[in-house]
Design a protein around this motif. Structure first.
Motif, PDB file in Angstrom:
ATOM      1  N   GLU A  67     118.360  69.274  41.198  1.00 37.02           N
ATOM      2  CA  GLU A  67     118.226  69.873  39.872  1.00 37.02           C
ATOM      3  C   GLU A  67     119.052  71.154  39.757  1.00 37.02           C
ATOM      4  OE1 GLU A  67     114.030  70.363  39.216  1.00 37.02           O
ATOM      5  OE2 GLU A  67     113.688  68.202  39.189  1.00 37.02           O
ATOM      6  N   LEU A  68     119.154  71.921  40.854  1.00 32.90           N
ATOM      7  CA  LEU A  68     120.005  73.116  40.853  1.00 32.90           C
ATOM      8  C   LEU A  68     121.461  72.740  40.579  1.00 32.90           C
ATOM      9  CD1 LEU A  68     118.715  75.136  43.942  1.00 32.90           C
ATOM     10  CD2 LEU A  68     118.642  75.860  41.559  1.00 32.90           C
ATOM     11  N   VAL A  69     121.941  71.699  41.273  1.00 28.46           N
ATOM     12  CA  VAL A  69     123.336  71.263  41.099  1.00 28.46           C
ATOM     13  C   VAL A  69     123.560  70.780  39.672  1.00 28.46           C
ATOM     14  CG1 VAL A  69     125.098  69.613  41.831  1.00 28.46           C
ATOM     15  CG2 VAL A  69     123.604  70.666  43.537  1.00 28.46           C
ATOM     16  N   LEU A  70     122.698  69.880  39.205  1.00 24.25           N
ATOM     17  CA  LEU A  70     122.866  69.339  37.852  1.00 24.25           C
ATOM     18  C   LEU A  70     122.715  70.423  36.792  1.00 24.25           C
ATOM     19  CD1 LEU A  70     120.925  65.957  38.214  1.00 24.25           C
ATOM     20  CD2 LEU A  70     123.397  66.352  38.316  1.00 24.25           C
ATOM     21  N   GLY A  71     121.761  71.319  36.987  1.00 26.74           N
ATOM     22  CA  GLY A  71     121.579  72.426  36.045  1.00 26.74           C
ATOM     23  C   GLY A  71     122.803  73.321  35.975  1.00 26.74           C
ATOM     24  N   TYR A  72     123.398  73.572  37.127  1.00 26.40           N
ATOM     25  CA  TYR A  72     124.605  74.407  37.147  1.00 26.40           C
ATOM     26  C   TYR A  72     125.747  73.717  36.409  1.00 26.40           C
ATOM     27  CZ  TYR A  72     128.776  76.830  38.569  1.00 26.40           C
ATOM     28  OH  TYR A  72     129.977  77.490  38.534  1.00 26.40           O
ATOM     29  N   VAL A  73     125.959  72.438  36.697  1.00 23.62           N
ATOM     30  CA  VAL A  73     127.056  71.710  36.048  1.00 23.62           C
ATOM     31  C   VAL A  73     126.845  71.669  34.537  1.00 23.62           C
ATOM     32  CG1 VAL A  73     128.167  69.452  35.808  1.00 23.62           C
ATOM     33  CG2 VAL A  73     127.659  70.353  38.085  1.00 23.62           C
ATOM     34  N   ILE A  74     125.632  71.367  34.109  1.00 22.90           N
ATOM     35  CA  ILE A  74     125.346  71.284  32.672  1.00 22.90           C
ATOM     36  C   ILE A  74     125.510  72.646  32.000  1.00 22.90           C
ATOM     37  CG2 ILE A  74     123.483  70.915  30.987  1.00 22.90           C
ATOM     38  CD1 ILE A  74     122.547  68.615  32.883  1.00 22.90           C
ATOM     39  N   CYS A 123     123.796  62.505  47.017  1.00 20.68           N
ATOM     40  CA  CYS A 123     123.940  61.103  46.585  1.00 20.68           C
ATOM     41  C   CYS A 123     122.613  60.367  46.682  1.00 20.68           C
ATOM     42  CB  CYS A 123     124.999  60.398  47.422  1.00 20.68           C
ATOM     43  SG  CYS A 123     126.650  61.063  47.179  1.00 20.68           S
ATOM     44  N   GLU A 124     121.903  60.563  47.791  1.00 20.59           N
ATOM     45  CA  GLU A 124     120.613  59.898  47.974  1.00 20.59           C
ATOM     46  C   GLU A 124     119.600  60.367  46.938  1.00 20.59           C
ATOM     47  OE1 GLU A 124     119.603  60.696  52.029  1.00 20.59           O
ATOM     48  OE2 GLU A 124     121.171  59.382  52.800  1.00 20.59           O
ATOM     49  N   SER A 125     119.617  61.645  46.631  1.00 23.00           N
ATOM     50  CA  SER A 125     118.673  62.184  45.657  1.00 23.00           C
ATOM     51  C   SER A 125     118.973  61.664  44.253  1.00 23.00           C
ATOM     52  CB  SER A 125     118.719  63.718  45.680  1.00 23.00           C
ATOM     53  OG  SER A 125     117.735  64.250  44.844  1.00 23.00           O
ATOM     54  N   ILE A 126     120.248  61.591  43.904  1.00 24.73           N
ATOM     55  CA  ILE A 126     120.628  61.063  42.591  1.00 24.73           C
ATOM     56  C   ILE A 126     120.213  59.593  42.485  1.00 24.73           C
ATOM     57  CG2 ILE A 126     122.623  60.365  41.165  1.00 24.73           C
ATOM     58  CD1 ILE A 126     122.027  63.282  40.847  1.00 24.73           C
ATOM     59  N   GLN A 127     120.463  58.822  43.538  1.00 30.03           N
ATOM     60  CA  GLN A 127     120.075  57.409  43.534  1.00 30.03           C
ATOM     61  C   GLN A 127     118.566  57.259  43.389  1.00 30.03           C
ATOM     62  OE1 GLN A 127     121.886  55.861  47.088  1.00 30.03           O
ATOM     63  NE2 GLN A 127     123.882  55.623  46.111  1.00 30.03           N
ATOM     64  N   PHE A 128     117.798  58.133  44.053  1.00 30.56           N
ATOM     65  CA  PHE A 128     116.339  58.094  43.944  1.00 30.56           C
ATOM     66  C   PHE A 128     115.902  58.405  42.511  1.00 30.56           C
ATOM     67  CE2 PHE A 128     112.258  60.341  43.969  1.00 30.56           C
ATOM     68  CZ  PHE A 128     111.448  59.342  44.504  1.00 30.56           C
ATOM     69  N   ILE A 129     116.505  59.419  41.910  1.00 33.20           N
ATOM     70  CA  ILE A 129     116.153  59.805  40.535  1.00 33.20           C
ATOM     71  C   ILE A 129     116.464  58.656  39.575  1.00 33.20           C
ATOM     72  CG2 ILE A 129     116.793  61.323  38.616  1.00 33.20           C
ATOM     73  CD1 ILE A 129     117.157  63.560  40.761  1.00 33.20           C
ATOM     74  N   ALA A 183     116.805  55.441  40.313  1.00 31.69           N
ATOM     75  CA  ALA A 183     115.943  54.291  40.616  1.00 31.69           C
ATOM     76  C   ALA A 183     114.543  54.499  40.043  1.00 31.69           C
ATOM     77  CB  ALA A 183     115.872  54.058  42.122  1.00 31.69           C
ATOM     78  N   SER A 184     114.040  55.723  40.114  1.00 30.46           N
ATOM     79  CA  SER A 184     112.692  55.976  39.611  1.00 30.46           C
ATOM     80  C   SER A 184     112.641  55.986  38.088  1.00 30.46           C
ATOM     81  CB  SER A 184     112.144  57.292  40.162  1.00 30.46           C
ATOM     82  OG  SER A 184     112.920  58.381  39.708  1.00 30.46           O
ATOM     83  N   SER A 185     113.813  56.160  37.445  1.00 31.47           N
ATOM     84  CA  SER A 185     113.839  56.111  35.986  1.00 31.47           C
ATOM     85  C   SER A 185     114.143  54.716  35.459  1.00 31.47           C
ATOM     86  CB  SER A 185     114.865  57.113  35.436  1.00 31.47           C
ATOM     87  OG  SER A 185     116.174  56.672  35.724  1.00 31.47           O
ATOM     88  N   GLY A 186     114.384  53.765  36.398  1.00 33.91           N
ATOM     89  CA  GLY A 186     114.625  52.390  36.000  1.00 33.91           C
ATOM     90  C   GLY A 186     116.090  52.033  35.892  1.00 33.91           C
ATOM     91  N   ASP A 187     116.997  53.011  36.064  1.00 34.67           N
ATOM     92  CA  ASP A 187     118.427  52.741  36.003  1.00 34.67           C
ATOM     93  C   ASP A 187     118.933  52.415  37.411  1.00 34.67           C
ATOM     94  OD1 ASP A 187     118.387  53.368  33.347  1.00 34.67           O
ATOM     95  OD2 ASP A 187     118.974  55.470  33.658  1.00 34.67           O
ATOM     96  N   THR A 188     120.085  51.780  37.485  1.00 33.20           N
ATOM     97  CA  THR A 188     120.707  51.513  38.783  1.00 33.20           C
ATOM     98  C   THR A 188     122.154  51.953  38.739  1.00 33.20           C
ATOM     99  OG1 THR A 188     121.304  49.271  38.115  1.00 33.20           O
ATOM    100  CG2 THR A 188     119.235  49.539  39.332  1.00 33.20           C
ATOM    101  N   MET A 189     122.695  52.216  39.914  1.00 34.73           N
ATOM    102  CA  MET A 189     124.098  52.615  40.007  1.00 34.73           C
ATOM    103  C   MET A 189     124.946  51.414  40.263  1.00 34.73           C
ATOM    104  SD  MET A 189     124.491  56.151  41.996  1.00 34.73           S
ATOM    105  CE  MET A 189     125.463  57.211  40.976  1.00 34.73           C
TER     106      MET A 189
END
Length: 117
Positions: free
Chosen positions: A48-55, A103-109, A111-117
């Motif tokens: 969330e820190l990484v994504l928050g910074y980028v956004i 990468c693993e954390s993004i994939q987990f997020i 997957a838990s939201s129902g989307d896939t990469m």
């Protein structure tokens, strides 16, 4: 050109020096925050820190009539400090690059939201 001071070292203008110090502070704060979260096992918080910074730092061109007085500045140095492994040395070109946790954390997020990469 490059200016040298009386001792033969590079001299920076006050404006450039202040920018450099501000960037160094952002890098240090990002590194501390990211490593602290990862050491605590809070990989989602670190992500969330990484994504928050980028956004927050990316330009918002999609917003109509968006003309900031000071445009946001995404720094690759700060982003690297958020993503890099604990023993990463940016001055060492041989240093191992391992951002697998992100990468693993993004994939987990996703997957838990129902989307896939």
């Amino acid at each position: 050109g490059k200016m040298l001071d009386s001792e033969g070292e590079f001299a920076y203008s006050v404006k450039n020096f202040n920018r450099l110090v501000s960037l160094e502070e952002r890098i240090a704060h990002g590194r501390i925050a990211s490593l602290l979260q990862r050491r605590l096992g809070a990989f989602q918080k670190a992500t969330e820190l990484v994504l928050g910074y980028v956004i927050s730092a990316a330009p918002s061109r999609g917003i109509e009539n968006y003309h900031p007085k000071i445009p946001p500045a995404l720094s690759m140095c700060v982003l690297e400090s958020l993503l890099s492994p604990e023993d990463h040395d940016p001055a060492d070109s041989e240093s191992e690059r391992n951002e697998e946790w992100f990468c693993e954390s993004i994939q987990f997020i996703l997957a838990s939201s129902g989307d896939t990469m």
